[in-house]
Write a protein that holds these residues in place. Structure first.
Motif: not given
Length: 191
Positions: A37-43, A45-48, A85-94, A103-104
């Motif tokens: 579920p964590a992986h699916r959420a990250a995908l 939410l935009g972590a790709g 939160n981690e995903t938001r940080n990643l997306v913001r940084s990119r 895709r998911a």
């Protein structure tokens, strides 16, 4: 220390309590139980392609923060808030507004039995239209609908995941669904 068979059978609260006491095997039970579920959420939410890194970092942070975990909404919701939160940080940084979460969302189950090719084609088209309209929504509307319907989180879990009051989740969900419904072509709305 947990025996191999007992590691799978312990409940979430017991695993958290044991992990807090330093039992790495108990934390491994939580990791095993909630990685998908964590992986699916990250995908979603935009972590790709960085979803694995986001999930790994979320589990590390969760372990370090176990002392702060209160258990109000369950470990899964608490963990998914960290993932969000981690995903938001990643997306913001990119500096990307649009993530690869679609895709998911549109990926079909290869084991699913499809009895009628015409129904399958119509379902794919409805799914394509839905994803297209989801993409066009404001990011807050997308996040709410993603959590509630694609991640299948309850209102309480969504509130924890997105760090919002439960009432806000309820009202935003209703508004986001109305906006999405209004964007859908007439023939697809009731399908």
């Amino acid at each position: 220390m947990l025996s191999e068979g007992a590691a799978i059978d312990i409940d979430e609260a017991t695993a958290v309590a044991r992990a807090r006491a330093g039992d790495l095997d108990a934390y491994e039970v939580l990791v095993t139980r909630f990685t998908a579920p964590a992986h699916r959420a990250a995908l979603l939410l935009g972590a790709g392609a960085d979803a694995d890194d986001v999930v790994q970092e979320a589990f590390v942070k969760a372990y370090r923060q176990l002392g702060r975990y209160r258990g109000d909404a369950g470990f899964k919701a608490w963990l998914l808030a960290i993932v969000a939160n981690e995903t938001r940080n990643l997306v913001r940084s990119r500096r990307r507004r649009e993530g690869l979460w679609l895709r998911a969302a549109v990926r079909e189950d290869p084991l699913q039995w499809e009895p009628d090719p015409a129904e399958s084609a119509m379902a794919r088209e409805r799914r394509r239209l839905l994803v297209e309209q989801l993409r066009a929504l404001d990011h807050r509307d997308r996040e709410i609908l993603l959590c509630r319907y694609l991640l299948d989180l309850s209102e309480a879990e969504t509130a924890v995941t997105l760090d919002l009051p439960k009432g806000t989740v309820k009202s935003r969900t209703a508004r986001a669904l109305a906006r999405l419904r209004d964007r859908m072509p007439e023939g697809v709305r009731g399908a």
